[in-house]
Design an enzyme around this catalytic site. Structure first.
Site, PDB file in Angstrom:
ATOM      1  N   HIS A 160       1.634   3.383   9.594  1.00  0.00           N
ATOM      2  CA  HIS A 160       0.635   2.312   9.484  1.00  0.00           C
ATOM      3  C   HIS A 160       1.280   0.952   9.772  1.00  0.00           C
ATOM      4  O   HIS A 160       0.730   0.144  10.528  1.00  0.00           O
ATOM      5  CB  HIS A 160       0.034   2.336   8.074  1.00  0.00           C
ATOM      6  CG  HIS A 160      -0.917   1.218   7.796  1.00  0.00           C
ATOM      7  ND1 HIS A 160      -2.284   1.351   7.912  1.00  0.00           N
ATOM      8  CD2 HIS A 160      -0.715  -0.069   7.399  1.00  0.00           C
ATOM      9  CE1 HIS A 160      -2.865   0.213   7.610  1.00  0.00           C
ATOM     10  NE2 HIS A 160      -1.930  -0.674   7.289  1.00  0.00           N
ATOM     11  N   GLU A 161       2.452   0.709   9.199  1.00  0.00           N
ATOM     12  CA  GLU A 161       3.133  -0.568   9.418  1.00  0.00           C
ATOM     13  C   GLU A 161       3.684  -0.682  10.840  1.00  0.00           C
ATOM     14  O   GLU A 161       3.722  -1.786  11.408  1.00  0.00           O
ATOM     15  CB  GLU A 161       4.256  -0.750   8.390  1.00  0.00           C
ATOM     16  CG  GLU A 161       3.790  -0.776   6.946  1.00  0.00           C
ATOM     17  CD  GLU A 161       2.694  -1.792   6.692  1.00  0.00           C
ATOM     18  OE1 GLU A 161       2.702  -2.866   7.329  1.00  0.00           O
ATOM     19  OE2 GLU A 161       1.806  -1.509   5.868  1.00  0.00           O
ATOM     20  N   HIS A 180       1.003  -2.129  12.938  1.00  0.00           N
ATOM     21  CA  HIS A 180       0.946  -3.593  12.828  1.00  0.00           C
ATOM     22  C   HIS A 180       2.036  -4.240  13.687  1.00  0.00           C
ATOM     23  O   HIS A 180       1.803  -5.271  14.329  1.00  0.00           O
ATOM     24  CB  HIS A 180       1.143  -4.023  11.372  1.00  0.00           C
ATOM     25  CG  HIS A 180      -0.044  -3.771  10.492  1.00  0.00           C
ATOM     26  ND1 HIS A 180      -1.325  -4.129  10.840  1.00  0.00           N
ATOM     27  CD2 HIS A 180      -0.144  -3.213   9.247  1.00  0.00           C
ATOM     28  CE1 HIS A 180      -2.160  -3.804   9.865  1.00  0.00           C
ATOM     29  NE2 HIS A 180      -1.466  -3.243   8.894  1.00  0.00           N
ATOM     30  N   GLU A 231      -6.530  -3.598   9.686  1.00  0.00           N
ATOM     31  CA  GLU A 231      -6.048  -2.504   8.842  1.00  0.00           C
ATOM     32  C   GLU A 231      -6.660  -1.176   9.267  1.00  0.00           C
ATOM     33  O   GLU A 231      -5.978  -0.139   9.241  1.00  0.00           O
ATOM     34  CB  GLU A 231      -6.376  -2.797   7.371  1.00  0.00           C
ATOM     35  CG  GLU A 231      -5.687  -4.017   6.801  1.00  0.00           C
ATOM     36  CD  GLU A 231      -4.170  -3.920   6.843  1.00  0.00           C
ATOM     37  OE1 GLU A 231      -3.654  -2.785   6.796  1.00  0.00           O
ATOM     38  OE2 GLU A 231      -3.516  -4.966   6.930  1.00  0.00           O
ATOM     39  N   ASP A 254      -4.617   2.117  10.466  1.00  0.00           N
ATOM     40  CA  ASP A 254      -4.860   3.453   9.912  1.00  0.00           C
ATOM     41  C   ASP A 254      -5.146   4.454  11.029  1.00  0.00           C
ATOM     42  O   ASP A 254      -4.656   5.594  10.999  1.00  0.00           O
ATOM     43  CB  ASP A 254      -6.040   3.416   8.937  1.00  0.00           C
ATOM     44  CG  ASP A 254      -5.615   3.061   7.519  1.00  0.00           C
ATOM     45  OD1 ASP A 254      -4.401   3.080   7.236  1.00  0.00           O
ATOM     46  OD2 ASP A 254      -6.499   2.763   6.692  1.00  0.00           O
TER      47      ASP A 254
END
Length: 396
Positions: free
Chosen positions: A253-254, A257, A333, A337
């Site tokens: 997930h990070e 980003h 977000e 995901d």
């Protein structure tokens, strides 16, 4: 003023009764802590409005601003002294609310930071707050005096490089004041983290671990920094208390980003949003000033005595537009995901990981619409779990 204070007190009673008793809370933990945090948020926000509203009308404020006008010949000096005294006073007045928030987290066992450590951190944060707001007040007043028509653009142009500089140095100089950062320790999962990040083009030198176990038992990871300082940060509580597959999903997930440059998009969005907000303030505030100038004996729009009204208008405008900013954050977000889902074989650990996160943080997993729109930077946990389950069905 008495009627206003009584009205505000009645509002607080209703807010706390609603969230404490009637609010339909969904949580994986046997406590109404999450509902109380909602009440606390709306209490803290509106408390700022009450303080500024009361200050505008007080005779002490009128006398104090006159004294500053007589004592300091330079506008920048008046602004700095006024800003410092205003923000310091506000921090002291709101200290009981900060203590309440700390006490609530301790009661719910979400936070176990020692009192002395918390006081020291509160002091450093207060110092930063005083310096930042004092500087903003000084810049705003000078710009409003020199650029009467386009002061909002001048403020934005001055704040732009300062904001970017702060964001650049934050991971290296500011964050370490509050937390202890270090490269990933040699744990069982380190090699897998480094390998997965490396496949996405992220060097081990751009992954950090932060010691949060001294303060909390909750889990988190995030991406921060600009340029060479851009990095993934993982809380030690996440590495130590979550299962390996759960940690790797959070890492994915990070990574999303990081590789999708969400930090840069977020910064760009914030800068554009601040420009629009300042323009809105330039349009709205003259009307607000003309509405109340006789009632509160205000002279000019750039007067020291007018600053609380300017701050009050700005705060309300920020609150009203916050849902738009939070919506954009939630979309990022969701994208992260989706990336993690696409790069994960089994989603069962992800589902269990989000459940563990909700349990440890005692969070509201399915908030009402207005709470979600005013408070949530991330999709609620239940929405994220439902998305995982839907992806599982599609795979089957």
């Amino acid at each position: 003023m008495k009627k206003g204070i009584v009205g505000y007190g009645s509002f607080l009673v209703l807010i706390w009764i609603y969230f404490g008793v009637f609010y339909d809370l969904e949580t994986y933990y046997d406590s109404r802590y999450a509902a109380y945090r909602h009440a606390y948020y709306f209490t803290q926000t509106t408390f700022t409005w009450l303080v500024l509203w009361a200050l505008i009308q007080s005779s002490f404020h009128h006398t104090y601003t006159q004294m500053l006008d007589r004592k300091f010949g330079k506008e920048w000096a008046r602004s700095l002294v006024y800003g410092a005294s205003l923000t310091l006073g506000y921090q002291l007045i709101s200290l009981p609310l900060d203590v309440l928030g700390y006490g609530m987290a301790q009661w719910a066992e979400v936070n176990h930071q020692p009192v002395v450590d918390w006081i020291g951190e509160w002091g450093v944060q207060s110092l930063f707050f005083v310096l930042m707001i004092s500087g903003l007040i000084m810049v705003a007043r000078i710009c409003m005096m020199k650029f009467r028509r386009y002061w909002w653009i001048a403020i934005w142009m001055i704040a732009l490089p300062i904001s970017l500089f702060i964001l650049y140095i934050q991971p290296v100089w500011i964050d370490p004041i509050f937390e202890n950062f270090q490269p990933l320790r040699n744990t069982a999962i380190k090699d897998e983290i480094v390998d997965i990040a490396g496949e996405a083009g992220i060097s081990e030198s751009n992954i950090y671990e932060v010691n949060m176990s001294e303060k909390t038992s909750t889990f988190n990871a995030y991406v921060t920094g600009l340029g060479p300082q851009k990095r993934i940060v993982i809380w030690d509580t996440t590495l130590e208390n979550m299962q390996e597959d759960e940690v790797l999903f959070i890492l994915a997930h990070e990574i999303a980003h990081y590789v999708k440059n969400h930090v840069y998009w977020g910064v760009l969005g914030s800068l554009l949003f601040s420009l629009v907000l300042l323009k809105g303030l330039a349009i709205i505030f003259p009307y607000v000033f003309n509405r109340f100038k006789r009632q509160w004996n205000l002279r000019t729009i750039t007067d020291l005595k007018t600053i609380p009204l300017l701050l009050l208008t700005t705060s309300i405008l920020l609150f009203a537009t916050e849902p738009m900013y939070l919506w954009v954050s939630r979309q990022m977000e969701i994208t992260a995901d989706q990336y993690a889902i696409e790069h994960t074989d089994s989603l069962d650990p992800a589902i269990e990981g989000y459940r563990s996160l909700a349990i440890e943080s005692k969070s509201d997993v399915n908030p009402s619409a207005f709470v979600k729109w005013f408070r949530y930077t991330h999709p609620p946990i239940q929405e994220r779990i439902d998305m995982m389950k839907e992806a599982q069905k599609e795979r089957q």
